[in-house]
Scaffold this motif. Structure first.
Motif: not given
Length: 244
Positions: A139-150, A236-240
């Motif tokens: 889950a942490r990998l996905e959160a970091v990746w999702n932020w960087n992707l967007r 609508s945004h990737p993370t907090g």
């Protein structure tokens, strides 16, 4: 060790020029010497299409290295899906848990990629001590990746609010005081307005008057963020998001 996939055209296959034109128009894809190479500068995810692998009804080949975070598959799946849909292609997937020969599906690609990648991890780790490698929860990998992707999209959406603000790329660093684990860091330069994701552990301070980069734990500054605009996870945004 790698995941390999061949694309086939049941009808008239696209020409090499058509393939080059298609991939040249895709974000983060560079075409060089009949190879279309995808690499995202913020996520580090990459994969390649060999446009020279053209025999019988083969259109091209796709290659993705194993022993990579699972997010490599998540990021490349939309690129593959769009490519197959654009040229109405089928696939030849030799992976044991893959799609075989026939139609392509996003679920089939992710199933084959994840199974092969898991096997590669097991095989490589059997010959390398696990404590010699750093890892992160899924889950942490996905959160970091999702932020960087967007990140670029987020930067553009906050240009008015943050100007001249900054949406940082998250980085994994091994800090001297924590040599046994990786820390998720965000750079904060020149005390400018900053979008700070919840997944960050440390803020690295740079700018005029700071001779040596300094870092501070996000938990130490979290009480200071309570009065600033915030976007909750699941929006609508990737993370907090906290805006300083």
């Amino acid at each position: 060790m790698s995941y390999d996939l061949w694309f086939r055209a049941p009808g008239s296959p696209p020409t090499l020029d058509e393939l080059v034109a298609y991939f040249s128009a895709q974000p983060h894809v560079e075409v060089r010497e009949n190879q279309a190479f995808y690499r995202h500068p913020d996520t580090g995810v990459y994969g390649s299409f060999d446009l020279d692998d053209r025999g019988d009804d083969r259109v091209c080949a796709f290659n993705l290295n194993y022993f990579r975070p699972h997010v490599f598959g998540l990021e490349l799946e939309p690129l593959l899906t769009a490519f197959v849909g654009h040229f109405a292609l089928g696939v030849e997937d030799p992976q044991g848990d893959g799609m075989g020969s026939g139609p392509y599906s996003p679920e089939g690609f992710l199933r084959g990629w994840n199974a092969g990648n898991a096997f590669a991890h097991e095989a490589i780790l059997a010959h390398q001590a696990p404590d010699a490698l750093f890892s992160q929860p899924r889950a942490r990998l996905e959160a970091v990746w999702n932020w960087n992707l967007r990140r670029e999209q987020l930067q553009a959406s906050f240009e008015v609010l943050l100007e001249p603000g900054f949406v940082p790329t998250l980085m994994y660093l091994v800090l001297p005081e924590c040599p046994d684990r990786v820390t998720v860091c965000a750079v904060w330069g020149d005390a400018m307005p900053l979008a700070l994701p919840d997944v960050a552990d440390q803020v690295i301070l740079l700018g005029e008057g700071i001779d040596v980069p300094r870092h501070v734990a996000v938990d130490a500054v979290r009480p200071l963020l309570q009065d600033y605009p915030r976007i909750a996870p699941g929006s609508s945004h990737p993370t907090g998001l906290s805006l300083l």
